[in-house]
Each structure stands twice: as C-alpha cells, then as structure tokens.
Design a protein around this motif. Structure first.
Motif, PDB file in Angstrom:
ATOM      1  N   MET A 118       5.471  -0.580   5.613  1.00  0.00           N
ATOM      2  CA  MET A 118       5.219  -1.424   4.448  1.00  0.00           C
ATOM      3  C   MET A 118       3.831  -2.051   4.509  1.00  0.00           C
ATOM      4  N   ASN A 119       3.384  -2.402   5.713  1.00  0.00           N
ATOM      5  CA  ASN A 119       2.034  -2.976   5.847  1.00  0.00           C
ATOM      6  C   ASN A 119       0.968  -1.945   5.483  1.00  0.00           C
ATOM      7  N   LYS A 120       1.145  -0.697   5.966  1.00  0.00           N
ATOM      8  CA  LYS A 120       0.186   0.357   5.653  1.00  0.00           C
ATOM      9  C   LYS A 120       0.174   0.676   4.157  1.00  0.00           C
ATOM     10  N   LEU A 121       1.378   0.709   3.543  1.00  0.00           N
ATOM     11  CA  LEU A 121       1.471   0.992   2.108  1.00  0.00           C
ATOM     12  C   LEU A 121       0.811  -0.112   1.301  1.00  0.00           C
ATOM     13  N   THR A 122       0.977  -1.360   1.731  1.00  0.00           N
ATOM     14  CA  THR A 122       0.328  -2.488   1.048  1.00  0.00           C
ATOM     15  C   THR A 122      -1.182  -2.353   1.105  1.00  0.00           C
ATOM     16  N   ALA A 123      -1.702  -1.975   2.301  1.00  0.00           N
ATOM     17  CA  ALA A 123      -3.148  -1.871   2.480  1.00  0.00           C
ATOM     18  C   ALA A 123      -3.732  -0.728   1.653  1.00  0.00           C
ATOM     19  N   LYS A 124      -3.047   0.394   1.593  1.00  0.00           N
ATOM     20  CA  LYS A 124      -3.590   1.553   0.898  1.00  0.00           C
ATOM     21  C   LYS A 124      -3.391   1.489  -0.617  1.00  0.00           C
TER      22      LYS A 124
ATOM     23  N   LYS B 175       2.062  -7.776  -1.019  1.00  0.00           N
ATOM     24  CA  LYS B 175       3.049  -7.498   0.023  1.00  0.00           C
ATOM     25  C   LYS B 175       4.467  -7.738  -0.480  1.00  0.00           C
ATOM     26  N   GLU B 176       4.624  -8.759  -1.347  1.00  0.00           N
ATOM     27  CA  GLU B 176       5.968  -9.075  -1.854  1.00  0.00           C
ATOM     28  C   GLU B 176       6.517  -7.931  -2.705  1.00  0.00           C
ATOM     29  N   GLU B 177       5.649  -7.342  -3.558  1.00  0.00           N
ATOM     30  CA  GLU B 177       6.109  -6.242  -4.413  1.00  0.00           C
ATOM     31  C   GLU B 177       6.501  -5.027  -3.574  1.00  0.00           C
ATOM     32  N   ILE B 178       5.667  -4.712  -2.583  1.00  0.00           N
ATOM     33  CA  ILE B 178       5.971  -3.557  -1.722  1.00  0.00           C
ATOM     34  C   ILE B 178       7.269  -3.787  -0.946  1.00  0.00           C
ATOM     35  N   THR B 179       7.457  -5.008  -0.438  1.00  0.00           N
ATOM     36  CA  THR B 179       8.670  -5.328   0.337  1.00  0.00           C
ATOM     37  C   THR B 179       9.915  -5.190  -0.533  1.00  0.00           C
ATOM     38  N   GLN B 180       9.837  -5.695  -1.770  1.00  0.00           N
ATOM     39  CA  GLN B 180      10.992  -5.588  -2.677  1.00  0.00           C
ATOM     40  C   GLN B 180      11.316  -4.122  -2.975  1.00  0.00           C
ATOM     41  N   LEU B 181      10.270  -3.335  -3.247  1.00  0.00           N
ATOM     42  CA  LEU B 181      10.489  -1.924  -3.579  1.00  0.00           C
ATOM     43  C   LEU B 181      11.105  -1.155  -2.407  1.00  0.00           C
ATOM     44  N   ILE B 182      10.517  -1.278  -1.206  1.00  0.00           N
ATOM     45  CA  ILE B 182      11.010  -0.509  -0.058  1.00  0.00           C
ATOM     46  C   ILE B 182      12.394  -0.971   0.367  1.00  0.00           C
TER      47      ILE B 182
ATOM     48  N   ILE C 155       9.362   0.946  -9.315  1.00  0.00           N
ATOM     49  CA  ILE C 155       8.435   2.073  -9.167  1.00  0.00           C
ATOM     50  C   ILE C 155       7.324   2.032 -10.218  1.00  0.00           C
ATOM     51  N   GLU C 156       7.697   1.686 -11.468  1.00  0.00           N
ATOM     52  CA  GLU C 156       6.688   1.584 -12.516  1.00  0.00           C
ATOM     53  C   GLU C 156       5.693   0.475 -12.212  1.00  0.00           C
ATOM     54  N   ALA C 157       6.188  -0.628 -11.629  1.00  0.00           N
ATOM     55  CA  ALA C 157       5.294  -1.716 -11.238  1.00  0.00           C
ATOM     56  C   ALA C 157       4.323  -1.255 -10.152  1.00  0.00           C
ATOM     57  N   PHE C 158       4.786  -0.389  -9.253  1.00  0.00           N
ATOM     58  CA  PHE C 158       3.919   0.133  -8.191  1.00  0.00           C
ATOM     59  C   PHE C 158       2.813   1.023  -8.771  1.00  0.00           C
ATOM     60  N   TYR C 159       3.173   1.863  -9.784  1.00  0.00           N
ATOM     61  CA  TYR C 159       2.201   2.771 -10.372  1.00  0.00           C
ATOM     62  C   TYR C 159       1.199   2.060 -11.288  1.00  0.00           C
ATOM     63  N   SER C 160       1.620   0.916 -11.842  1.00  0.00           N
ATOM     64  CA  SER C 160       0.741   0.216 -12.781  1.00  0.00           C
ATOM     65  C   SER C 160      -0.452  -0.381 -12.057  1.00  0.00           C
ATOM     66  N   LYS C 161      -1.585  -0.529 -12.752  1.00  0.00           N
ATOM     67  CA  LYS C 161      -2.805  -1.065 -12.146  1.00  0.00           C
ATOM     68  C   LYS C 161      -2.762  -2.586 -12.102  1.00  0.00           C
TER      69      LYS C 161
END
Length: 402
Positions: A354-360, A365-372, A396-402
C-alpha cells in the motif's frame, strides 16, 4: 510500337556502355592489412574466424567488441557481466591499441589459469616491458619469401612459407630460461618469432607474423596447416575473439562495410546485370504510369459497435444479478493495471504494498488503504450484494480519477 522501339534502343545503349566500361576498367585488389574478421579481402581474416568453430568444437565462440579491460573486468567474479570469462583470448593484428589497463587485465586473465594469444608485428609497450621482451626487424634482402617453422618435431609437417613479405619481426631478447621457444622465421637466418610465456597458472602465446592468418595465405597451398599448428598450443576451451579495433576504426571508414550484396556488387558482371535490371524496372514503371484503371468501388468503413457491445454485456450481467463474477473481474483488471502500468507485485496486498502504491499513484494514503482493505475483505467473502459491487466501483473510479 514506338514505345517498344524506344525501350530496345535504350537497352542497346546500356549494354554497349557496360561492355565498354568492362574493357576499360580493371578491378584493383585491396591489399590493406585490416585483419578484420568480417572482411573477404586478401588481408582480412574472415576465413580464419569462420573456422574457429570447427577447430574448437563444442566451444562457445564470443566476439568481443570492447577493450579487454572493459570486457574481462565486467565478466569476472567481482564484475557485473553475464558470465565469468574463462578460456582463450585471441587478438590478431592491431594490438597496439591496448593501453595499460587492458594489458594488466589480460595478464590477470592469464594469471587465473587462462590463455592469451596475440599475433602482431608490434606488441604494446606495457606488455613487452612487463615480460622483458625486445622485438627487432630484419629486412628480407633476397626476395619476399620467408620460411615459418616450429621448434617441435611433431609439427615439422606444418612448416610453411609466406610471400609478399618485405621483412621479419623477431624476438631479439627474452628470458630464455623460463620462456618456451615455439617457432622461427627464416629469411637470411633463423630467428625466434613464436614464444610461449608461462604466467601465473596460465599461459601467454606471442606470435609476430599475423599475415599468415589472412584469407590470402589460408587459401594458398597448404599454409593453413601452419595455423593449425599454432592453434594446437591453445587448450580446447571457450574463445574470446578481439574485434574492438575493427569496431573502433569503422567510424573512419577503414573497415569493409557489412552488406549482403557487398561481395556480389564487387563482381563486375553481376553489378552491371543488377543495375541494368533496376534501370529496366524503372523504365517499365515510367512507360506504364499512364495506364487506365477501373473504377474502384467505395467501401464504407465498418461501424464501431464497441458501445453497443458493452451495453449488451452489462445488461446481461444486470439481468442475471451475477455480482460475484463482476466483482472478481473488476478486482482482477485493477490488479493487472497495477502490475502492468505501475510495475508493482500484487501477490501480497500488505502494508508495504500500500505504501508503494501510494507513492507511485500519487493518491492519498487513506484512499489507497480503503481501496486495498475493501478488496481484501471482498476476497474473503463468498456471497455478494449489489451494494458491494457499487462500493468497489466507487473506490476504483476514485483511484483512476485525477
């Protein structure tokens, strides 16, 4: 009919010019000593290079396009190359480019139990100073023929001669106690031109007549037997063939260009036939350029039915209420996107991932944690409701959005 007559007249003119030029111009032979393994010229060494695989059977033949310092250091136990270099390092001609670092790397290579073979008129000063060698030159006063021989009686049948040789280089001073005399050259008198030098646990072989390895000499009489006698001192091991100087001088135009048609175009008859054929093809195109064509029917392009296909598939899933299948597919596609575009391993969706996904991704971090965490929770369930699908889609749509 007039067009046909014109074509025949042009063909006659071309053939006449070709005949006249063939009479007036004779092909000159290039006697430059390039020692290039790609060259078919008299003093290239393409034949010798091709025969290495037959002499050293079942052994890897590698062509080295770097300096020994760069290549051998990279392919050492402490280096970063693809393998550890072991076997025979062969240099034919043009060895004076070897600098201090490359000579030391070759000496180290021999010290480890390998073999270095160099055949050249001159040897690098660093090498001759280290091995305490002196090389002199004697002019061939009688004719241009020198006799090349071996000290070993077992190789007596391999003795030969070499022509077009104005003089000979020979070892005038060396350690006669520890070095092995392997061969001689003879014009007015017999002199040493082939030495075996034990170095560490390996050997260095030095030879002062590289011309014997060229195409001209290998194809003349039985001179190839002398080359076989020289190579008999090398162990049947992997070959590292030095080609750095040929690559280096290619920018100055000294090396024969590598072309599949090169040899054929050098043959006068073939070259004229080739160019005549090209000219005739060009004439054919010119005389037939105004030929009428039938009307080409307009073909309407195929309609893009992608949107209709998506609607059909979505309606199918909606009617069957197969939420589990849709959830698994969305998770699979999302993780495939992470692996392909973000180059992350998705086998373990842990905190580090999750940390690597947040960085890339540049997301919070909160959005990535909720999704994963939601994906991990869904993977642990067997039954799903429509709300689960909707929630996953929002994340997932929130992750793809800019």
């Amino acid at each position: 009919m007039k067009k046909l007559v014109s074509v025949f007249i042009i063909i006659g003119i071309i053939i006449g010019l070709a005949f006249l030029l063939d009479i007036q111009f004779t092909k000159t032979v290039d006697w430059e000593e390039s020692f290039d393994e790609k060259s078919n010229k008299p003093y290239g060494i393409s034949i010798f290079y091709k025969e290495l695989s037959n002499i050293f059977k079942d052994q890897k033949i590698r062509t080295v396009y770097h300096t020994p310092y760069s290549y051998l250091y990279a392919n050492s136990e402490d280096g970063y190359g693809e393998h550890v270099a072991k076997g025979n390092y062969i240099i034919i001609g043009n060895s004076t480019y070897l600098d201090y670092d490359s000579v030391n790397e070759l000496l180290h290579f021999a010290d480890l139990g390998n073999t270095v073979f160099i055949s050249d008129y001159y040897l690098p000063e660093t090498l001759t100073d280290t091995l305490k060698l002196n090389i002199d030159y004697i002019l061939n006063e009688r004719d241009s023929v020198s006799k090349l021989s071996f000290k070993s009686q077992k190789l007596k049948q391999n003795h030969t001669v070499i022509d077009r040789n104005e003089g000979d280089f020979y070892f005038s001073n060396f350690n006669r106690k520890n070095y092995h005399i392997l061969g001689y050259t003879k014009t007015n008198s017999k002199r040493v031109n082939f030495l075996g030098v034990p170095f560490g646990t390996g050997n260095i072989y030095l030879h002062l007549q590289p011309k014997i390895f060229t195409n001209y000499n290998l194809l003349k009489d039985k001179r190839y037997q002398y080359v076989e006698g020289i190579l008999s001192y090398l162990p049947n091991d992997a070959i590292y063939f030095d080609s750095y100087t040929k690559t280096y001088t290619a920018y100055d135009g000294d090396v024969e260009p590598n072309s599949d048609l090169g040899w054929f175009l050098n043959q006068t008859s073939f070259s004229w036939a080739w160019y005549t054929a090209l000219i005739l093809i060009l004439l054919f195109i010119i005389f037939n350029a105004k030929r009428r064509q039938r009307i080409i029917k307009t073909i309407k392009p195929l309609q893009n039915t992608t949107v209709l296909f998506v609607k059909t598939i979505s309606n199918l899933y909606f009617e069957t209420q197969d939420h589990k299948n849709l959830i698994e597919k969305k998770i699979t596609y999302f993780l495939e996107h992470v692996r392909t575009d973000l180059k992350l391993d998705t086998s373990d969706l842990n905190e580090e991932f999750m940390n690597k996904l947040t960085a890339k991704s540049g997301k919070k971090k909160e959005e990535i944690t909720q999704l994963i965490n939601y994906i991990k929770w869904l993977k642990s369930k067997n039954e799903f409701a429509e709300l689960n699908l909707i929630t996953l889609n929002k994340h997932i749509e929130a992750f793809y959005s800019k």
